[in-house]
Design a protein around this motif. Structure first.
Motif, PDB file in Angstrom:
ATOM      1  N   TYR A  96       0.783  -1.243   0.000  1.00  0.00           N
ATOM      2  CA  TYR A  96       0.000   0.000   0.000  1.00  0.00           C
ATOM      3  C   TYR A  96       0.813   1.290   0.000  1.00  0.00           C
ATOM      4  O   TYR A  96       0.247   2.360  -0.112  1.00  0.00           O
ATOM      5  N   THR A  97       2.144   1.185   0.122  1.00  0.00           N
ATOM      6  CA  THR A  97       2.950   2.413   0.159  1.00  0.00           C
ATOM      7  C   THR A  97       2.726   3.249  -1.106  1.00  0.00           C
ATOM      8  O   THR A  97       2.514   4.456  -1.035  1.00  0.00           O
ATOM      9  N   GLY A  98       2.784   2.582  -2.242  1.00  0.00           N
ATOM     10  CA  GLY A  98       2.606   3.299  -3.503  1.00  0.00           C
ATOM     11  C   GLY A  98       1.262   3.995  -3.568  1.00  0.00           C
ATOM     12  O   GLY A  98       1.154   5.158  -3.966  1.00  0.00           O
ATOM     13  N   PHE A  99       0.234   3.281  -3.150  1.00  0.00           N
ATOM     14  CA  PHE A  99      -1.125   3.826  -3.195  1.00  0.00           C
ATOM     15  C   PHE A  99      -1.269   5.031  -2.262  1.00  0.00           C
ATOM     16  O   PHE A  99      -1.799   6.078  -2.655  1.00  0.00           O
ATOM     17  N   PHE A 100      -0.768   4.887  -1.029  1.00  0.00           N
ATOM     18  CA  PHE A 100      -0.903   5.997  -0.076  1.00  0.00           C
ATOM     19  C   PHE A 100      -0.115   7.217  -0.524  1.00  0.00           C
ATOM     20  O   PHE A 100      -0.611   8.342  -0.459  1.00  0.00           O
ATOM     21  N   THR A 101       1.112   6.991  -0.964  1.00  0.00           N
ATOM     22  CA  THR A 101       1.920   8.148  -1.375  1.00  0.00           C
ATOM     23  C   THR A 101       1.324   8.789  -2.631  1.00  0.00           C
ATOM     24  O   THR A 101       1.339  10.000  -2.777  1.00  0.00           O
ATOM     25  N   GLN A 102       0.766   7.963  -3.493  1.00  0.00           N
ATOM     26  CA  GLN A 102       0.119   8.500  -4.701  1.00  0.00           C
ATOM     27  C   GLN A 102      -1.095   9.355  -4.321  1.00  0.00           C
ATOM     28  O   GLN A 102      -1.297  10.451  -4.860  1.00  0.00           O
ATOM     29  N   THR A 103      -1.874   8.848  -3.367  1.00  0.00           N
ATOM     30  CA  THR A 103      -3.054   9.594  -2.924  1.00  0.00           C
ATOM     31  C   THR A 103      -2.637  10.897  -2.246  1.00  0.00           C
ATOM     32  O   THR A 103      -3.198  11.967  -2.518  1.00  0.00           O
ATOM     33  N   LEU A 104      -1.618  10.794  -1.386  1.00  0.00           N
ATOM     34  CA  LEU A 104      -1.128  12.005  -0.712  1.00  0.00           C
ATOM     35  C   LEU A 104      -0.578  13.004  -1.731  1.00  0.00           C
ATOM     36  O   LEU A 104      -0.806  14.208  -1.632  1.00  0.00           O
ATOM     37  N   HIS A 105       0.121  12.456  -2.699  1.00  0.00           N
ATOM     38  CA  HIS A 105       0.739  13.300  -3.729  1.00  0.00           C
ATOM     39  C   HIS A 105      -0.316  14.111  -4.490  1.00  0.00           C
ATOM     40  O   HIS A 105      -0.068  15.260  -4.861  1.00  0.00           O
ATOM     41  N   SER A 106      -1.487  13.524  -4.678  1.00  0.00           N
ATOM     42  CA  SER A 106      -2.517  14.257  -5.418  1.00  0.00           C
ATOM     43  C   SER A 106      -3.067  15.434  -4.597  1.00  0.00           C
ATOM     44  O   SER A 106      -3.589  16.399  -5.158  1.00  0.00           O
ATOM     45  N   PHE A 107      -2.933  15.341  -3.272  1.00  0.00           N
ATOM     46  CA  PHE A 107      -3.344  16.480  -2.422  1.00  0.00           C
ATOM     47  C   PHE A 107      -2.161  17.393  -2.108  1.00  0.00           C
ATOM     48  O   PHE A 107      -2.279  18.611  -2.092  1.00  0.00           O
ATOM     49  N   ILE A 108      -1.026  16.772  -1.816  1.00  0.00           N
ATOM     50  CA  ILE A 108       0.177  17.550  -1.488  1.00  0.00           C
ATOM     51  C   ILE A 108       1.266  17.180  -2.496  1.00  0.00           C
ATOM     52  O   ILE A 108       1.957  16.166  -2.339  1.00  0.00           O
ATOM     53  N   PRO A 109       1.402  17.950  -3.548  1.00  0.00           N
ATOM     54  CA  PRO A 109       2.324  17.568  -4.623  1.00  0.00           C
ATOM     55  C   PRO A 109       3.776  17.386  -4.160  1.00  0.00           C
ATOM     56  O   PRO A 109       4.562  16.709  -4.838  1.00  0.00           O
ATOM     57  N   SER A 110       4.137  17.982  -3.016  1.00  0.00           N
ATOM     58  CA  SER A 110       5.525  17.853  -2.578  1.00  0.00           C
ATOM     59  C   SER A 110       5.838  16.431  -2.071  1.00  0.00           C
ATOM     60  O   SER A 110       6.995  16.038  -1.971  1.00  0.00           O
ATOM     61  N   VAL A 111       4.777  15.676  -1.760  1.00  0.00           N
ATOM     62  CA  VAL A 111       5.000  14.293  -1.307  1.00  0.00           C
ATOM     63  C   VAL A 111       5.394  13.446  -2.514  1.00  0.00           C
ATOM     64  O   VAL A 111       4.716  13.454  -3.539  1.00  0.00           O
TER      65      VAL A 111
END
Lengths: 472, 399
Positions: A96-111
């Motif tokens: 799930y790391t990829g999924f969570f970071t991808q989801t976070l990235h869509s809200f916080i592009p710096s992630v």
């Protein structure tokens, strides 16, 4: 390594059978070691680094099991909780790391998006490990003090990478005290051959059709073609996964293990609730025993019960894949099950069974579209096409072609989804004469050998050979 | 009965997997699969990295699958089963009709505007090449020849793609672009004789035209060139050429995909001019036999399209030692082969290159070096605006 591969079929399996059965039965430990070594090799073929990860998982569950069996209740509890957390952390990181970071990235592009390669079968062996530790803690099964046998339980190659999810208590006694015999071996061979044929002849053909439909330009898709693709995927996922289970159960029997059934003709169901009693039984019962009941099951208030069901189905969706599609797919079933439980209870029973069957299958087919589509926008586009939104007419030449080209498979999809053979078998059992005895005993075996040979022809014919459930 | 049947099932299963293992190991490891027309996978190289990431076993599986026991026999059986027992309309990517084997074409969707732009851009490049040729006084012609699917569009079942719409569109766009840029485009599909005599002029088991079809196309091309230039290029008249039928069975690309298991059979022809034209031939810089036909050793062997010019070659030079005649450079895909067997009749020196294989220099540089009087590109409708291979006259040459 796939069961439906030349390396498995003509090299791994014969070699294992030869070595295993060369060891006299009285040397049970040695036979188990042979199985363990071959199982580790089987998994290692997918990449040695993943083998190390699985060994770590085995270690966690062995230690977790030992701690969970402590007489000190507090220590046992913390041992169990520790093992559960470690298992979930491993699964969480790799899946799930990829999924969570991808989801976070869509809200916080710096992630930054982190891509982690998913080890084959991690969802299956993690769930087996979890079940073992929890069962030991609950006292449902005895702790296994020999780490090699914990390793054998978790890594046993037939069910290692695509299930069924085997409980330790199911095979605990068989690890030490099983008795391989000709009857089991023969039944195992027949089951394996049928599973192999099912995979090669039906699942792969359905997969080709589904891939064509789901890869088709949506603006040119007709309503009939969209439905054809969805039906093809409905066939693919069932025949693919149940074929794997057949092969796993069959090989288990060859070596004296008796795994529980994983499918029971799910497409004859007359409600979605019934469907989930017949589909991927080992997973449904796992969630029931380790999530739903601990949450309180249905022995609680209605809102709490509804919440429990939605939690279970959210997790079921998440288990199938790290993507919003799967979460929505899980919640979709959660909602339908709640509707059936609280709104349609009693209503469905009064409806003619054919209507109930159509109702169930339409909902199931839609669920597979959600499951199969690449992303959410593809889900809406495809579902839209199925219901005439954005579709290019109702009928198209593609629909005609793919029905004609694959007509034998379409007929077989239908027949093999239903328990026709079982009904015929039951009928013949009642006729106690020589002919029915001959048919009952010989026809299934001749059929199994024939589909095995045809399956082998398909195997050498092409490289189109993916197992869907390997990604879970 | 249960025990006996169970025992027999076990025997069958074990026999199959163990004999499969033994035969696969013992089997002679072939490098090439003739009917599939491809190289078989080789044994993967062992490396720690490949074992660690699992690619070694993936490659090993591909290798074993290519060399699996009884593979060839079973593939033939499967083809037969699909073609004659189940009677699928498409077998091994070949559409099996009662009297013809057609190429299966993927469903074709195209944007008319995009196609127009693509064609325009392609023809614009051709105009640069034509300017180059005309710059030293040569003549350039781009020839489109209809391939089997375009000639037999009506033979396709209505539910299968025959690309008729695409073909019409791309030809219309090509003609428009050729007019716009002044590119000399000859559409052999406009040759009435070719289209009306399609049963003789096009193969029923292959995508190519027959030698007679190449002859008719060639006459049409030369007539058009002469009309355009006012020149007097000659070709053998109908009574100056004799076609001879080979006894060998012709294994076209479609019948080859079906492992030769088909009731539709065909033969190939060679041609002889009444005027004896001696010539020398070089292939890729090396002197070769003075021949353009390469029949099999005996009449029992199948013959393939490489009968003509010995198949696709990077570079072939035929010199007829008739300095009064002009020189020609013909480039293009395999449709050039049959045509070249006839074309040297009209020229002193005929050069032929296939940019899918030729890698010494670009086409433009080649033309600059040899400055042939005529440069003719032969491409079938399928490849008409494809920019790879022979559609890339200025680019680095690679396939």
């Amino acid at each position: 390594m796939l069961f439906s591969s030349v390396s498995f079929l003509l090299f791994f399996l014969p070699s294992l059978l030869a070595v295993y059965f060369c060891v006299p039965r009285r040397f049970r430990t040695l036979r188990n070691l042979v199985l363990l070594i071959f199982s580790l090799f089987f998994y290692g073929c997918g990449g040695v680094r993943f083998l190390l990860l699985m060994l770590a998982s085995i270690m966690i569950n062995y230690i977790g099991g030992m701690l969970a069996s402590l007489k000190n209740k507090r220590g046992a509890k913390w041992g169990m909780i520790g093992a559960v957390i470690c298992n979930l952390l491993l699964l969480g990181y790799f899946k799930y790391t990829g999924f969570f970071t991808q989801t976070l990235h869509s809200f916080i592009p710096s992630v930054e998006v982190v891509n982690v390669v998913l080890p084959i079968g991690i969802s299956f062996y993690t769930f087996q490990g979890l079940a073992y530790v929890v069962d030991v803690y609950r006292g449902d099964t005895r702790v296994q003090k020999n780490p090699l046998w914990v390793a054998l339980y978790i890594s046993l190659f037939p069910q290692l990478i695509a299930g069924p999810i085997v409980r330790y208590q199911t095979i605990a006694d068989e690890i030490k005290g099983r008795r391989e015999n000709m009857e089991d071996f023969s039944a195992g061979c027949v089951r394996f051959m049928i599973g192999f044929g099912k995979k090669m002849l039906l699942a792969n053909a359905a997969g080709r059709l589904a891939d064509i439909a789901f890869g088709f330009p949506s603006e040119h898709m007709s309503v009939s073609f969209a439905w054809m693709g969805a039906l093809a995927y409905t066939a693919q996922i069932y025949f693919d996964f149940s074929a794997y289970s057949d092969m796993a159960i069959g090989m288990g029997r060859m070596f004296g293990f008796h795994f529980l059934e994983n499918f029971n003709y799910p497409y004859i169901s007359k409600s979605v609730t019934e469907f989930w009693r017949r589909w991927h039984i080992s997973l449904s019962s796992w969630f029931r025993d380790y999530v739903y009941i601990p949450l309180g099951g249905n022995r609680c208030s209605v809102p709490r019960h509804m919440l429990n069901i939605m939690i279970v189905w959210f997790l079921t969706g998440m288990w199938h894949g790290a993507s919003w599609n799967f979460i929505i797919w899980g919640l979709y079933f959660g909602i339908i099950l709640l509707i059936e439980k609280y709104l349609l209870a009693g209503v469905l029973d009064r409806i003619p069974s054919i209507i109930r069957h159509i109702y169930t299958m339409v909902l199931v087919v839609i669920s597979w579209v959600i499951f199969r589509s690449e992303d959410l926008s593809a889900v809406w586009t495809y579902l839209g096409a199925m219901f005439g939104i954005g579709a290019e007419g109702f009928w198209s030449k593609q629909t005609v072609y793919y029905f004609i080209q694959f007509y034998p498979e379409w007929i077989l999809f239908f027949i093999c989804s239903t328990p026709v053979a079982m009904v015929v078998g039951k009928y013949l059992t009642t006729k106690k004469n020589l002919f029915s005895g001959f048919v009952l005993n010989f026809v299934p075996k001749i059929f199994a050998v024939a589909v095995f040979i045809l399956g082998y022809i398909e195997l050498v014919n092409g490289s189109f050979n993916p197992f869907i459930y390997f990604r879970f | 009965m249960k025990k006996v049947s169970g025992f027999l099932a076990v025997i069958c299963f074990l026999t199959l997997i163990f004999s499969g293992m033994v035969v696969t190991v013992a089997k002679l490891k072939e490098e090439k699969s003739f009917y599939e027309n491809r190289m078989l996978d080789a044994m993967p190289q062992y490396s720690e990295q490949a074992v660690a990431d699992g690619t070694y076993f993936t490659d090993l599986e591909s290798y074993l699958a290519d060399h699996a026991a009884f593979r060839y026999t079973l593939l033939k059986f499967r083809t037969y089963f699909n073609e004659y027992i189940i009677r699928r309309p498409v077998v091994n990517n070949v559409i099996v009709r009662d009297d013809i084997l057609l190429i299966y074409l993927d469903y074709c969707f195209f944007d008319r505007e995009e196609l127009k732009e693509e064609t325009d851009s392609f023809v614009s490049e051709l105009s640069k090449l034509q300017n180059l040729v005309e710059g030293y006084g040569g003549n350039y012609y781009y020839v489109g020849v209809p391939c089997q699917y375009a000639i037999f569009e009506d033979k396709y079942p209505s539910y299968l793609e025959n690309r008729a719409e695409y073909t019409d569109e791309v030809l219309a766009d090509f003609n428009a672009a050729a007019d716009k840029y002044g590119v000399n485009f000859i559409d052999a599909g406009q040759c009435k004789e070719l289209m009306e005599g399609r049963d003789i002029y096009s193969s029923k088991v292959d995508n190519h035209y027959s030698l007679q079809g190449a002859y008719v196309s060639y006459k049409y091309i030369i007539d058009n060139i002469n009309k355009d230039t006012g020149g007097e290029l000659k070709y053998p008249a109908d009574d100056e050429i004799t076609f001879t039928e080979l006894k060998n069975n012709y294994l076209g690309s479609s019948s080859r995909k079906l492992f030769g298991i088909t009731k539709i059979t065909e033969t190939l022809f060679t041609a002889e001019f009444s005027e004896n034209i001696s010539f020398t031939r070089e292939d890729d810089g090396a002197a070769g036999y003075s021949q353009v036909y390469y029949p099999p050793e005996n009449e029992y062997k199948d013959v393939m399209y490489d009968l003509y010019m010995c198949g696709d070659r990077a570079e072939t030079v035929i010199k007829t030692n008739r300095p009064q005649l002009p020189d020609v450079l013909i480039y293009g895909d395999s449709f050039t082969n049959a045509l070249e067997c006839l074309a040297y009749y009209s020229f002193d020196e005929m050069r032929s290159i296939d940019l899918r294989h030729y890698d010494k220099m670009s086409l433009a540089d080649y033309i600059e070096e040899y400055k042939p009087d005529y440069v003719i590109c032969i491409r079938d409708y399928e490849a008409l605006i494809k920019t790879e291979g022979n559609g890339s006259p200025f680019g680095e040459i690679s396939e």
